[in-house]
Design an enzyme around this catalytic site. Structure first.
Site, PDB file in Angstrom:
ATOM      1  CB  THR A  27      -0.879   0.045   1.267  1.00 17.39           C
ATOM      2  OG1 THR A  27      -0.031   0.150   2.424  1.00 17.39           O
ATOM      3  CG2 THR A  27      -1.744  -1.208   1.394  1.00 17.39           C
ATOM      4  CB  VAL A  58       2.279  -0.196   6.116  1.00 15.87           C
ATOM      5  CG1 VAL A  58       1.508   1.033   6.566  1.00 15.87           C
ATOM      6  CG2 VAL A  58       1.377  -1.425   6.080  1.00 15.87           C
ATOM      7  CB  VAL A  85       8.444   0.094   7.935  1.00 17.31           C
ATOM      8  CG1 VAL A  85       8.178   1.588   8.032  1.00 17.31           C
ATOM      9  CG2 VAL A  85       7.925  -0.637   9.159  1.00 17.31           C
ATOM     10  CE  LYS A  86       5.691   1.193  -0.416  1.00 14.84           C
ATOM     11  NZ  LYS A  86       4.488   1.318  -1.296  1.00 14.84           N
ATOM     12  CB  ILE A  87      11.547   4.300   4.777  1.00 15.64           C
ATOM     13  CG1 ILE A  87      10.935   3.675   6.038  1.00 15.64           C
ATOM     14  CG2 ILE A  87      12.236   5.623   5.078  1.00 15.64           C
ATOM     15  CD1 ILE A  87      11.853   3.574   7.204  1.00 15.64           C
TER      16      ILE A  87
END
Ligand code: G3P
Length: 225
Positions: A27, A58, A85-87
């Protein structure tokens, strides 16, 4: 190549899972905004459906590393194991990736437009790097080539980071990267549907049905002929 769906609507995710060999969900804030609900409500429902073994990606929205790290902790707490965790790979993003990698977090470095962003994210400890294939194409560059270069850079430098190619608009972009063997691709439902929507297949199946009905009668199959 792992095959992931880039979407947040649970009903549609369920339908797509029924038909296609999907292996996780990604997402981003824009995708979540389309659902118009609290993001954790949406993401927890997706997590419940895909189970704890599947990957759920996310994204954080903070602009500084401290905020990104704080968001990462909340995301991990709420959504559990196998949450990535998308950074975004900005200067602050790299600082956050470094710190979170030391904690052992699963990190997907995102918003990647260049090979060097991906290289630095890999060195900083990201598990995945997500080049935006179609958005790169729209800048007049070659998104597929950037994704392939990143794959090669990781392999040639002994980095464990894998490409998670994102932002596809057509079958050709997906095909090229599957052929190259990149680690993963995340694809929106309309593009996934396009991968098998071929007039020739429809025509071939229709001809088989017609011939069989000539043999056994209308509506008959191998079950009741
Ligand atoms: O999540 C990032 C990427 O998938 C965005 O895709 O279609 O908005 O360019 P798109």
């Amino acid at each position: 190549m792992k095959f992931i769906i880039d979407f947040a609507n649970l009903d549609q995710i369920k339908e797509m899972y029924e038909y296609y060999p999907l292996e996780g969900v990604t997402t981003n804030p824009s995708i979540l905004a389309k659902e118009g609900k609290n993001p954790y409500e949406v993401l927890k429902a997706i997590r419940e459906f895909i189970g704890t073994e599947a990957e759920l990606h996310v994204q954080v929205v903070s602009l500084n590393a401290e905020g990104m790290i704080e968001e990462a902790h909340r995301i991990q707490k709420e959504l559990g194991a196998n949450t990535y965790v998308k950074i975004p790979v900005s200067r602050e993003g790299l600082k956050a990736i470094k710190a979170l990698a030391v904690e052992g977090a699963n990190i997907t470095a995102t918003a990647i437009y260049t090979q060097m962003q991906a290289y630095l994210a890999g060195k900083a400890g990201a598990h995945y790097a997500a080049p935006y294939v179609n958005r790169i194409d729209n800048l007049g560059a070659d998104g597929v080539k950037v994704a392939k270069d990143i794959h090669d850079i990781f392999k040639k430098n002994g980095l464990k980071t894998e490409v998670l190619a994102a932002s596809f608009k057509n079958s050709q972009q997906v095909l090229e990267l599957a052929r190259y063997g990149v680690g993963a691709a995340t694809v929106a439902p309309d593009v996934i549907e396009g991968l098998v929507k071929l007039d020739s297949v429809t025509a071939a199946v229709a001809a088989f049905t017609k011939d069989f009905e000539g043999l056994c009668g209308e509506g008959k199959t191998m079950v009741d002929c």
